[in-house]
Design a protein around this motif. Structure first.
Motif, mmCIF file in Angstrom:
data_model
loop_
_atom_site.group_PDB
_atom_site.id
_atom_site.type_symbol
_atom_site.label_atom_id
_atom_site.label_comp_id
_atom_site.label_asym_id
_atom_site.label_seq_id
_atom_site.Cartn_x
_atom_site.Cartn_y
_atom_site.Cartn_z
ATOM 1 N N ASN A 131 13.663 38.764 10.616
ATOM 2 C CA ASN A 131 13.071 40.052 10.981
ATOM 3 C C ASN A 131 13.664 40.581 12.282
ATOM 4 O OD1 ASN A 131 11.224 40.756 8.927
ATOM 5 N ND2 ASN A 131 9.805 39.169 9.618
ATOM 6 N N LYS A 182 12.915 33.281 -1.162
ATOM 7 C CA LYS A 182 12.128 33.870 -0.077
ATOM 8 C C LYS A 182 12.763 35.137 0.490
ATOM 9 C CE LYS A 182 10.100 29.466 1.382
ATOM 10 N NZ LYS A 182 9.981 28.475 2.486
ATOM 11 N N PHE A 211 12.846 40.796 1.587
ATOM 12 C CA PHE A 211 13.516 41.590 2.610
ATOM 13 C C PHE A 211 14.375 42.706 2.011
ATOM 14 C CE2 PHE A 211 12.810 37.476 4.683
ATOM 15 C CZ PHE A 211 12.187 37.882 5.849
ATOM 16 N N ASP A 213 13.477 30.861 9.196
ATOM 17 C CA ASP A 213 12.151 31.413 9.451
ATOM 18 C C ASP A 213 12.206 32.938 9.431
ATOM 19 O OD1 ASP A 213 12.174 32.343 12.605
ATOM 20 O OD2 ASP A 213 13.581 30.724 12.145
ATOM 21 N N GLU A 214 11.130 33.529 9.002
ATOM 22 C CA GLU A 214 11.069 34.975 8.833
ATOM 23 C C GLU A 214 11.207 35.714 10.158
ATOM 24 O OE1 GLU A 214 7.767 36.289 6.570
ATOM 25 O OE2 GLU A 214 8.105 34.887 4.907
#
Length: 491
Positions: free
Chosen positions: A276, A300, A304, A271-272
């Motif tokens: 992050n 995905k 980033f 998950d982002e």
């Protein structure tokens, strides 16, 4: 009259000149095309091997070298395909395995016709490759001049087959992409830290490529610490401080700075928020010039990156054949064994550019250098592909990238049972766990082993960093699937 004779002589002269031009400038045809192509490939190979022994940092030169290397692989593949053509019909008679789901791919004689491009014959393909190689060599004059100014790498001399076991194959451009990112000095206004996403399918070599970069002396002198995170580490609450978590792969207190290289290896989507959180933590506590490399199978992670993502792909069929042939035959000249070269080319086609298959079978074939064993190996690969395609459909690529169990072969004593690979994994040691015997891959694939229940098989030991031992967790299972009923006798 004088004008008339002048016209005749002029016409004869022009015809003679045209004849001479056509004779000496025409493309090679007939029996000499193979010999001339081989000589041209030797010239190309000299340039490629000399370039691979030099430190090239110019991106345009690396791109030109990559183009030349691909043309060399295509040339050798076309030349070997032409040489093996006479033996392929014999191979097809030896291995009559019915593949109703993909008839044109798995019959060697049909495959030769399918390899034709736009109706071209093998000889026409040779002519096309020859012309392409001639053109690209003409464009390499400046490249060779600049190559002489590139410093030579410190490398012990090896034969080609030994060299391929000791270094990355055909990844020079990707390697330099990583090195440029890691060694680029921090400039005011640049994002801290820099992030390089590396994207590619499983078993394509992402970890091996990074390991080679981390082993480079320039990288070790540039960073005070190299830390590797896996998915489990990202769930650790200590991660926000980058302390007491992850695995420290290298530490150098003499760099005079606190630059850190962080490597994050993801095997699944993450998950982002978690990613992050790590990136935010790194911005708070790492020094200027620190870098992050993230690897994943998913696109995905590209968002980033602070620089263009590096995307790794499996080799083309031509490059894979060159790699497999050199590793399998070693110091033996494949031209002296045309029948076995033809079998090896069929095996390379069936493996779909799989590194794992190449590593396993090249070792087995070298240790059993006889056509009977090689024929048995080819038959085993085809049976394996048929069995699993019947179960999972025509999209089955192989056991190493599949999430499903893979049916390898039937148990000799009981054809209603089958050896199944549940999953594969890697370790740094081949020691037995809890006294469970570890079988060799040769016994597993070709022997008369009689294990019961679950057991482990040692696939192969990597000669390249990170020096993993690749293991298979296996089990003997009953064949209860409808598509593999015992009434089928074509396996």
């Amino acid at each position: 009259m004088e004008t008339f004779m002048s016209a005749i002589l002029s016409d004869l002269a022009s015809r003679s000149i045209s004849f001479l031009i056509n004779k000496y400038c025409s493309k090679p045809t007939g029996s000499n095309i193979e010999e001339r192509l081989q000589r041209l490939l030797l010239r190309v190979q000299i340039i490629v091997e000399e370039a691979e022994d030099r430190l090239i940092t110019n991106q345009a030169m690396l791109l030109q070298l990559n183009i030349l290397r691909k043309e060399m692989y295509r040339g050798y593949y076309t030349l070997d395909k032409f040489r093996c053509h006479g033996n392929e019909e014999d191979n097809s008679k030896d291995h009559q395995v019915s593949y109703s789901f993909a008839p044109c791919k798995l019959n060697p004689a049909k495959r030769v016709r399918c390899c034709q491009v736009s109706g071209q014959s093998l000889q026409e393909q040779q002519q096309k490759v020859f012309s392409s190689l001639e053109a690209i060599i003409e464009d390499m004059s400046e490249f060779i001049i600049f190559l002489n100014n590139c410093p030579r790498l410190c490398r012990q001399p090896y034969s080609v087959h030994l060299l391929l076991d000791k270094c990355l194959f055909s990844r020079q451009m990707e390697m330099e992409h990583i090195m440029n990112f890691l060694l680029k000095e921090y400039t005011s206004g640049a994002e801290i830290p820099g992030v390089l996403p590396i994207i590619g399918p499983g078993k394509v070599g992402k970890t091996t490529l990074i390991e080679h970069a981390c082993d480079d002396e320039r990288v070790r002198n540039h960073f005070s610490r190299i830390v590797c995170f896996c998915e489990n580490d990202l769930k650790d609450e200590n991660m926000v401080s980058l302390r007491d978590c992850g695995v420290t792969k290298h530490q150098n207190r003499s760099t005079g700075g606190e630059r850190i290289l962080i490597i994050i290896e993801l095997t699944r989507d993450i998950d982002e928020c978690t990613l992050n959180r790590l990136l935010s933590a790194s911005k708070r506590c790492v020094a200027n010039g620190s870098k992050i490399i993230i690897t994943s199978r998913s696109d995905k992670i590209a968002c980033f990156g602070t620089t263009q993502a590096l995307r790794l792909k499996f080799f083309t069929q031509e490059a894979y054949w060159y790699f497999f042939k050199v590793r399998t035959f070693g110091s033996i000249d494949a031209e002296e064994h045309p029948k076995m070269a033809s079998i090896a080319m069929d095996m390379a086609r069936e493996m779909n550019a799989c590194f794992m298959c190449s590593s396993i079978y090249s070792v087995l074939l070298k240790a059993n250098f006889n056509p009977q064993f090689w024929n048995a190996a080819l038959k085993r690969i085809r049976e394996f592909k048929k069995m699993n395609t019947l179960l999972y459909g025509a999209y089955f690529d192989g056991p190493w990238g599949s999430v499903e169990s893979s049916y390898v072969r039937r148990v000799n004593e009981n054809p209603s049972e089958c050896f199944v690979v549940l999953y594969d994994y890697q370790t740094f040691s081949a020691e037995n766990d809890a006294g469970v015997p570890i079988l060799s891959v040769q016994d597993f694939l070709f022997g008369s082993v009689r294990p019961q229940g679950k057991f482990k098989v040692l696939g192969w030991k990597s000669h390249l960093p990170p020096h993993y031992n690749y293991m298979f967790s296996c089990e003997v299972q009953k064949l209860v699937h409808n598509k593999l009923s015992l009434e089928r006798r074509d396996l």
